[in-house]
Design an enzyme around this catalytic site. Sequence first.
Site, PDB file in Angstrom:
ATOM      1  N   CYS A 111       0.679  -1.189   0.033  1.00  0.00           N
ATOM      2  CA  CYS A 111      -0.029   0.039  -0.081  1.00  0.00           C
ATOM      3  C   CYS A 111       0.823   1.189   0.014  1.00  0.00           C
ATOM      4  CB  CYS A 111      -0.995   0.047   1.318  1.00  0.00           C
ATOM      5  SG  CYS A 111      -1.649  -1.676   1.310  1.00  0.00           S
ATOM      6  N   HIS A 243      -3.506   6.645   2.217  1.00  0.00           N
ATOM      7  CA  HIS A 243      -3.861   5.124   1.972  1.00  0.00           C
ATOM      8  C   HIS A 243      -5.236   5.032   2.285  1.00  0.00           C
ATOM      9  CE1 HIS A 243      -4.310   0.954   1.060  1.00  0.00           C
ATOM     10  NE2 HIS A 243      -4.032   0.429   2.219  1.00  0.00           N
ATOM     11  N   ASN A 273     -10.429  -1.065   0.271  1.00  0.00           N
ATOM     12  CA  ASN A 273      -8.882  -0.999   0.378  1.00  0.00           C
ATOM     13  C   ASN A 273      -8.296  -1.492  -1.127  1.00  0.00           C
ATOM     14  OD1 ASN A 273      -6.240  -1.395   0.419  1.00  0.00           O
ATOM     15  ND2 ASN A 273      -6.372  -1.897   2.759  1.00  0.00           N
TER      16      ASN A 273
HETATM   17  O1  LIG Z   1     -12.611  -3.131  13.717  1.00  0.00           O
HETATM   18  C1  LIG Z   1     -12.197  -4.085  13.472  1.00  0.00           C
HETATM   19  O2  LIG Z   1     -12.533  -5.160  14.143  1.00  0.00           O
HETATM   20  C2  LIG Z   1     -11.542  -4.215  12.179  1.00  0.00           C
HETATM   21  C3  LIG Z   1      -9.814  -4.199  12.586  1.00  0.00           C
HETATM   22  C4  LIG Z   1      -8.953  -4.350  11.816  1.00  0.00           C
HETATM   23  N1  LIG Z   1      -9.356  -3.476  10.488  1.00  0.00           N
HETATM   24  C5  LIG Z   1      -8.304  -3.107   9.662  1.00  0.00           C
HETATM   25  C6  LIG Z   1      -7.005  -3.206  10.077  1.00  0.00           C
HETATM   26  C7  LIG Z   1      -5.846  -2.647   9.246  1.00  0.00           C
HETATM   27  C8  LIG Z   1      -6.319  -2.228   8.108  1.00  0.00           C
HETATM   28  C9  LIG Z   1      -5.239  -1.633   7.189  1.00  0.00           C
HETATM   29  C10 LIG Z   1      -4.762  -2.639   6.112  1.00  0.00           C
HETATM   30  C11 LIG Z   1      -3.774  -2.264   5.467  1.00  0.00           C
HETATM   31  C12 LIG Z   1      -3.446  -2.748   4.189  1.00  0.00           C
HETATM   32  O3  LIG Z   1      -3.659  -2.262   3.056  1.00  0.00           O
HETATM   33  C13 LIG Z   1      -3.122  -0.890   5.442  1.00  0.00           C
HETATM   34  C14 LIG Z   1      -3.452   0.043   6.696  1.00  0.00           C
HETATM   35  C15 LIG Z   1      -4.598  -0.517   7.539  1.00  0.00           C
HETATM   36 CL1  LIG Z   1      -4.774   0.618   8.748  1.00  0.00          CL
HETATM   37  C16 LIG Z   1      -7.634  -1.882   7.719  1.00  0.00           C
HETATM   38  N2  LIG Z   1      -8.513  -2.415   8.600  1.00  0.00           N
HETATM   39  C17 LIG Z   1     -10.632  -3.537   9.957  1.00  0.00           C
HETATM   40  C18 LIG Z   1     -11.619  -3.427  10.934  1.00  0.00           C
END
Ligand SMILES: O=C(O)C1CCN(c2ccc(-c3cc(CO)ccc3Cl)cn2)CC1
Length: 318
Positions: A111, A243, A273
């Site tokens: 990313c 991002h 994403n």
């Molecule tokens: O709330 C919850 O239980 C969940 C907890 C986990 N979550 C996440 C965690 C990490 C990412 C993420 C991924 C990348 C990779 O491109 C880069 C940057 C990030 Cl911050 C996106 N979402 C979704 C909701």
Amino acid sequence: MFGKITATASYVPEQIVTNQQLSEIMDTSDDWIFSRTGIKERRISNGENTSDLCTNVATKLLASRGLAPDELDFILVATITPDFNTPAVACQVQGNIGAHQAFAFDISAACAGFVYALSLAEKLIRTGSKKGLVIGGEVLSKVLDWEDRSTAVLFGDGAGGVLLEATNHQHLLKESLQSDGTRGLSLTSGFVENKNPYGSSSTQYSACMQMVGREIFDFATRDVVQSIHAISEHESVDYYLLHQANSRILDKVARKLKVPRHKFLQNMQFYGNTSAASIPILLDEEVKRGTLSLGSGQKVVFSGFGGGLAWGTMLAAL
Ligand SMILES: O=C(O)C1CCN(c2ccc(-c3cc(CO)ccc3Cl)cn2)CC1
């Protein structure tokens, strides 16, 4: 000479998959997805691969400036979902558009890939190249485990890019590219098992995208915030193009930096994403809607962060 962004373009698959549709094939809900990520829907390829999406972006970039393909010196594609390990997506694009004078290669920085590629492209301009394409493109739908609701709901397909041209004035003003391989296993995708007849084939990791969400979330709100602060302190920044992974990340980063939330542009509600494609898709959309204007001198911060771990932040004057 310095690099200047003189055109933007993006291309996403036509097929929209909503949170509601996902809730019909896995144990999730629109409320859960939207409340935890800010995502409402995403584009999912139906027969198009990463090279197809990137070729569309390249064609749009050339058309927007009336350039012939042979005028290009280089094509860089940032992706973690290439059609093949070889040929590179960038080479496929080069062949598809007939950019016979351009050298072409892919960059794998997840990313952070678009920012890494933009930084490298500027170095090519500074050392003699005149024009090139910098594209972020992903078909993440082909590496997702569609039975893993913790990841399948987060990602989407798409591509975006910019035309970078040589100019006498500096536009890409400051940058910080960082990595931390010790935390690399927090976000993996595409592991290839070795099944040679002379070795023991141990399936150590999955070919599918796997993420330790909490660790990546913490990385984004600590290391990335430090990177953005270092690049943007003492600067008057008009907009931040981060991002597009999770809207709660943007909330937290804005709060930590004490920057008004509205300066953090956002469109992950429509695309999910898209890894290396997320920043160029956002940039193109905001240029097309007039929030941003190429040549205006507006100060923007690009910041990409994810697998590697890798993170890259850049201050640019459009
Ligand atoms: O709330 C919850 O239980 C969940 C907890 C986990 N979550 C996440 C965690 C990490 C990412 C993420 C991924 C990348 C990779 O491109 C880069 C940057 C990030 Cl911050 C996106 N979402 C979704 C909701």
